[in-house]
Scaffold this motif. Structure first.
Motif, mmCIF file in Angstrom:
data_model
loop_
_atom_site.group_PDB
_atom_site.id
_atom_site.type_symbol
_atom_site.label_atom_id
_atom_site.label_comp_id
_atom_site.label_asym_id
_atom_site.label_seq_id
_atom_site.Cartn_x
_atom_site.Cartn_y
_atom_site.Cartn_z
ATOM 1 N N PRO A 218 -46.295 22.029 -55.615
ATOM 2 C CA PRO A 218 -46.997 21.399 -56.729
ATOM 3 C C PRO A 218 -46.241 20.199 -57.258
ATOM 4 O O PRO A 218 -45.025 20.088 -57.137
ATOM 5 C CB PRO A 218 -47.066 22.517 -57.768
ATOM 6 N N PRO B 60 -49.460 16.721 -55.145
ATOM 7 C CA PRO B 60 -48.934 17.823 -54.330
ATOM 8 C C PRO B 60 -48.432 17.314 -52.976
ATOM 9 O O PRO B 60 -48.953 16.334 -52.433
ATOM 10 C CB PRO B 60 -50.151 18.744 -54.156
ATOM 11 N N GLN C 163 -54.941 21.918 -55.873
ATOM 12 C CA GLN C 163 -53.940 22.861 -56.370
ATOM 13 C C GLN C 163 -53.924 22.898 -57.892
ATOM 14 O O GLN C 163 -54.043 21.873 -58.562
ATOM 15 C CB GLN C 163 -52.553 22.506 -55.844
ATOM 16 N N TYR D 114 -53.253 19.855 -60.402
ATOM 17 C CA TYR D 114 -52.424 18.890 -59.682
ATOM 18 C C TYR D 114 -53.272 17.988 -58.788
ATOM 19 O O TYR D 114 -52.766 17.081 -58.154
ATOM 20 C CB TYR D 114 -51.376 19.616 -58.829
#
Length: 319
Positions: free
Chosen positions: A75, A79, A277, A293
């Motif tokens: 992360p 990412p 993410q 993210y």
């Protein structure tokens, strides 16, 4: 998962398990320009809590064409992802979590888990060779039939203390969620749980001695936790986390992060083959904090479903 990391995670958990017997699948081993497992070392996510030792999403990508690939995502504001070499597996249409284990002698590492192929339920055991440039060797055993109306499956595995349990959850097109107790090679039906029409993606986010919790999305884009007590006859408790924004995702992959019940989520849009993410605090309905993210760059998520790569003793505590 990455083999050396996998070995350290199992050693840290003190896991000693006998390898499951199964029938070999006809898959040809192959090598490629990248290893199937990296030699980078790290601790399990449950022990990570600092920026110097960040948590990581470990995503399995089983495809309709009969391959399996591992994608690892760190992360950050953007990412960072790494896709390892794909290897021969088997064509499937739905898959559950892959659990890592080691034999009693400590000499053979392997994954195990469940998958749907057509109307049949299979258990796989995928053996990891000591040579990290050699292909993993998957084997398969048919354990059930009559699964054509199930569109998604998920498994829990509470194994750190008693009373232990393993459950298989199946989301049916009739709008019910079915639960099965896994005992050895057998399955005991525990009955349907109605009220899940319009739900599509699901995975386990918490597993304890007294309950499991699923993380689920709806066709309309809502994100829910579904708290399911272990006690027979107990009703599930649904809590709305977000009312919109999750309609694009057909797969959810969860790993625990830190000691406070936080989770990393990779949500996959099958139409665009893109993964996104998120970090989520310990689930608490609409009070749950979620950090996005964004889209994961540089990799393509081609799975029929996408699964968590974890270990037999790595418990989820996301609710």
């Amino acid at each position: 998962m990455k083999l050396q990391r996998f070995a350290l995670a199992l050693a840290g958990a003190g896991l000693l398990a006998a390898a499951a017997a199964s029938v070999p699948v006809t898959a040809n081993a192959k090598t490629g320009p990248k290893p199937y497992f990296e030699t980078k070392t790290a601790n399990p996510n449950s022990a990570k809590a600092s920026a110097a030792e960040p948590c990581e999403s470990a995503v399995g990508v089983p495809t309709a064409a009969g391959t399996m690939q591992e994608i690892y995502v760190l992360p950050g504001r953007t990412p960072k992802a790494e896709a390892l070499e794909p290897y021969n597996y088997v064509g499937s249409r739905a898959n559950a979590t892959w659990y890592g284990a080691v034999n009693a002698a400590g000499t053979q590492f392997y994954y195990y888990g469940l998958l749907l192929q057509g109307a049949n339920l299979y258990r796989h055991t995928t053996y990891l060779p000591a040579d990290e440039t050699a292909s993993p060797r998957p084997t398969f055993k048919k354990v059930g039939s009559g699964w054509s109306s199930f569109k998604s499956i998920a498994t829990s595995n509470y194994s750190v203390a008693g009373p232990r349990h393993q459950y298989l959850y199946g989301l049916n097109t009739n709008g019910s969620l079915y639960r099965y107790a896994i005992a050895g090679a057998g399955f005991k039906a525990l009955g349907p749980l109605p009220g899940f029409r319009g739900f599509k993606a699901m995975t386990v986010v918490s597993e304890t001695a007294t309950y499991d919790t699923l993380l689920m999305t709806t066709n309309a884009g809502a994100l829910y936790t579904v708290h399911i007590p272990v006690a027979a006859g107990a009703k599930p408790v649904l809590k709305l986390i977000r009312s919109s924004g999750w309609s694009a995702y057909e797969s959810l992959v969860v790993q625990g992060c830190g000691t406070r019940g936080g989770s990393l989520i990779v949500a996959v849009d099958h139409d665009t083959k893109a993964g996104y993410q998120f970090a989520m605090s310990k689930a608490n309905g609409s009070k749950t904090a979620i950090t996005s993210y964004g889209k994961i760059p540089g990799v393509v998520f081609t799975g029929v479903s996408h699964v968590s790569l974890t270990t037999h003793y790595d418990q989820l505590v996301g609710e």
